[in-house]
Structures are given as structure tokens and as C-alpha cells.
Design a protein around this motif. Structure first.
Motif, PDB file in Angstrom:
ATOM      1  N   GLU A  40       0.847  -1.291   0.008  1.00 24.74           N
ATOM      2  CA  GLU A  40       0.238  -0.007   0.034  1.00 24.74           C
ATOM      3  C   GLU A  40       0.971   1.280   0.111  1.00 24.74           C
ATOM      4  OE1 GLU A  40      -3.903   1.111   2.372  1.00 24.74           O
ATOM      5  OE2 GLU A  40      -2.256   0.748   3.715  1.00 24.74           O
ATOM      6  N   SER A 114      -1.092   0.375  -9.926  1.00 19.95           N
ATOM      7  CA  SER A 114      -2.289   1.257  -9.176  1.00 19.95           C
ATOM      8  C   SER A 114      -3.643   1.156  -9.759  1.00 19.95           C
ATOM      9  CB  SER A 114      -2.050   2.342  -8.618  1.00 19.95           C
ATOM     10  OG  SER A 114      -0.852   2.692  -7.973  1.00 19.95           O
ATOM     11  N   GLY A 118      -6.515  -0.937  -8.220  1.00 16.78           N
ATOM     12  CA  GLY A 118      -7.677  -0.025  -8.096  1.00 16.78           C
ATOM     13  C   GLY A 118      -7.640   0.555  -6.642  1.00 16.78           C
ATOM     14  N   ARG A 119      -6.304   0.739  -6.498  1.00 12.74           N
ATOM     15  CA  ARG A 119      -5.932   1.549  -5.228  1.00 12.74           C
ATOM     16  C   ARG A 119      -4.272   2.035  -5.379  1.00 12.74           C
ATOM     17  NH1 ARG A 119      -7.116  -2.343  -0.325  1.00 12.74           N
ATOM     18  NH2 ARG A 119      -6.389  -0.614   0.928  1.00 12.74           N
ATOM     19  N   THR A 121      -0.793   1.979  -5.297  1.00 11.18           N
ATOM     20  CA  THR A 121       0.120   0.621  -4.788  1.00 11.18           C
ATOM     21  C   THR A 121       1.535   1.005  -5.355  1.00 11.18           C
ATOM     22  OG1 THR A 121      -1.873  -0.716  -5.301  1.00 11.18           O
ATOM     23  CG2 THR A 121       0.419  -1.694  -5.529  1.00 11.18           C
TER      24      THR A 121
END
Length: 269
Positions: A40, A114, A118-119, A121
């Protein structure tokens, strides 16, 4: 006769497996195995299929220079070089209880990943001099691991999977359990009692059984979880001990070497 029936490399932690006919081994286990990891962006906390099952569709093929080729359905492939191991490239990351600083793969890879995840990264790489120690009480001061959960190599007996499949009532894919080495010719779960083995000219120490988790319920081909929670449901009926479910053995190699599928396996202890 016992023989090595399959070899698998997982260049990216929780990514697609790469079947091999031959593999080199170095100080961190199988060369190129789990040397890359997704984290993350904000926290540096590691990602796996446990929470991100779409990673089962993410291919990261290792090349001889140590870099990766990323690919996934609907995405153009991307070549990623090994980042420089310099202070400027380091990113703090957390994998289980370990925190370390390792080189970041760069913005282009981060943007690609990312979009896939979908976030936000990032992808990181672990050089040998930044590897982790094995869990306390296992191995020696020489034994280290990259981004595998705790140990560098996982071995499973083919007969153990066959036994589990028979109990579940359908064939199960070996890749649900993400082993590096598969041995055939033994009785089911014979590997539980091995302490040292030789494959070809290489020797390995078996350190600890592998406790299993929900990741085994994810179909490696589709990324979908089993509605009946198999094989964990069945494993718990006969492979649970001290609150954990055991399947496979965590092992380390004594020195570098090369393995090929078909090599004989000898139990030394």
C-alpha cells in the motif's frame, strides 16, 4: 522411488506461478522467487491474495537480469528493471511483523499496478543484503528469506494432495498451496517426518510445517473463492493442530545449486 515432480517460482509475492523444468538456488532459496512485493502506497503494508484475490490474475515473469514482465487481462505488458539499491530508492515496508527498507520499483510500475489493483500501490524489490531473518528459533544465522511469508522454500508431497482431493471429493490444484517443490513417490504426509533430504546434489533442511490460511480457498485460475470454503473445511477435520491447519513443509537449501524436474529425492534423516 522418490522424485522431484514439479518446480514453481513465484517472482511476485501472491502473483501467478511460473512452472519450471530447471531452477537455480541461492542464499535466499529459489533464485528469483518472491523477490518482489506489492505494498500500500501510504502505509507500506504488504498486499496478498488473502485480501486482494485479483492478484491471482497478475503475471510477473522473472528474467535473468532479475527484472519482471508484468501482465494482466486488459493491460498492456510492462517491463520493470531491478531498482538501484541506493538510499534514495528505499521505501519502508511491513510484512507480517517485519519492517524493512527496500528499493522501490519506480513510478511507472506504480501507476500500472495502481490501475490494476484499484488503489494506490507501489512495488518493491528485496536485494540479498536487505533480506529478512527466519522466524526466531528456526534455521541458523546464515538462513535468510526474501518476501515469502516466513521461510524461503515450500515443499509438498503429491500423495498428500491426492489424499486431500479424495477426502474433498474433487481434484484440487497443487497451486492452491503455492509450493516451490513437489515430490512424488512417497506416502501421504510422509514429508511431515523428514528432517533432511537430498535432491540431485543439493541438500535441504525441513524446518517447520506450513500453517495454511484462506488463500488456499482461492481458485488459482479464476481468482474466485470456493463457496464451500474447501479445501480448508476438510483440512480442519484431520490436519488441525494447536489451532492451525498444516499442509506442506517449510525448508531451506544448504548452499547454492541447480535442480531439475525428475531428479531423485533421498531422505537423509
Amino acid at each position: 522411488m522418490l522424485r522431484l515432480s514439479a518446480l514453481y517460482r513465484f517472482p511476485l509475492k501472491s502473483g501467478i506461478a511460473e512452472p519450471l523444468r530447471q531452477a537455480e538456488f541461492d542464499g535466499l532459496g529459489l533464485a528469483g522467487d518472491r523477490r518482489w512485493m506489492l505494498v500500500e502506497e501510504g502505509s507500506g503494508r504488504f498486499f496478498t491474495q488473502r485480501a486482494m484475490p485479483q492478484m491471482s490474475q497478475l503475471s510477473a515473469l522473472w528474467n535473468v537480469a532479475g527484472g519482471l514482465t508484468l501482465s494482466a487481462p486488459g493491460f498492456e505488458s510492462l517491463e520493470v528493471d531491478v531498482p538501484e539499491n541506493t538510499e534514495q530508492s528505499l521505501r519502508g515496508v511491513t510484512i507480517w511483523r517485519d519492517t524493512l527498507r527496500v528499493p522501490d520499483a519506480g513510478d511507472e510500475a506504480a501507476q500500472w499496478l495502481s490501475a490494476f489493483m484499484g488503489r494506490p500501490t507501489r512495488m518493491v524489490h528485496v536485494p540479498a543484503d536487505r533480506a529478512r531473518w527466519l522466524p526466531s528459533g528456526y534455521g541458523t544465522v546464515e538462513d535468510k528469506v526474501g518476501f515469502a511469508d516466513g521461510f524461503p522454500i515450500l515443499l509438498i508431497g503429491q500423495a498428500s494432495l491426492d489424499d486431500l482431493s479424495a477426502k474433498v471429493g474433487r481434484p484440487l490444484e497443487m497451486l492452491r498451496f503455492r509450493p516451490n517443490l513437489v515430490v512424488e513417490g512417497s506416502e501421504a504426509f510422509a514429508e511431515d517426518g523428514w528432517k533432511r533430504i537430498r535432491i540431485g546434489e543439493m541438500e535441504f533442511r525441513l524446518l517447520k510445517g506450513c500453517s495454511r490460511c484462506i488463500l488456499t480457498t482461492i481458485d488459482p485460475k479464476t481468482g474466485e473463492r470456493s463457496a464451500d470454503r474447501e479445501p480448508m473445511t476438510t483440512l480442519k477435520t484431520y490436519r488441525e493442530r494447536d489451532g492451525d491447519v498444516w499442509f506442506g513443509q517449510n525448508i531451506v537449501n544448504d548452499g547454492p545449486g541447480t535442480l531439475e524436474v525428475g531428479m531423485p529425492v533421498t531422505v537423509l534423516e
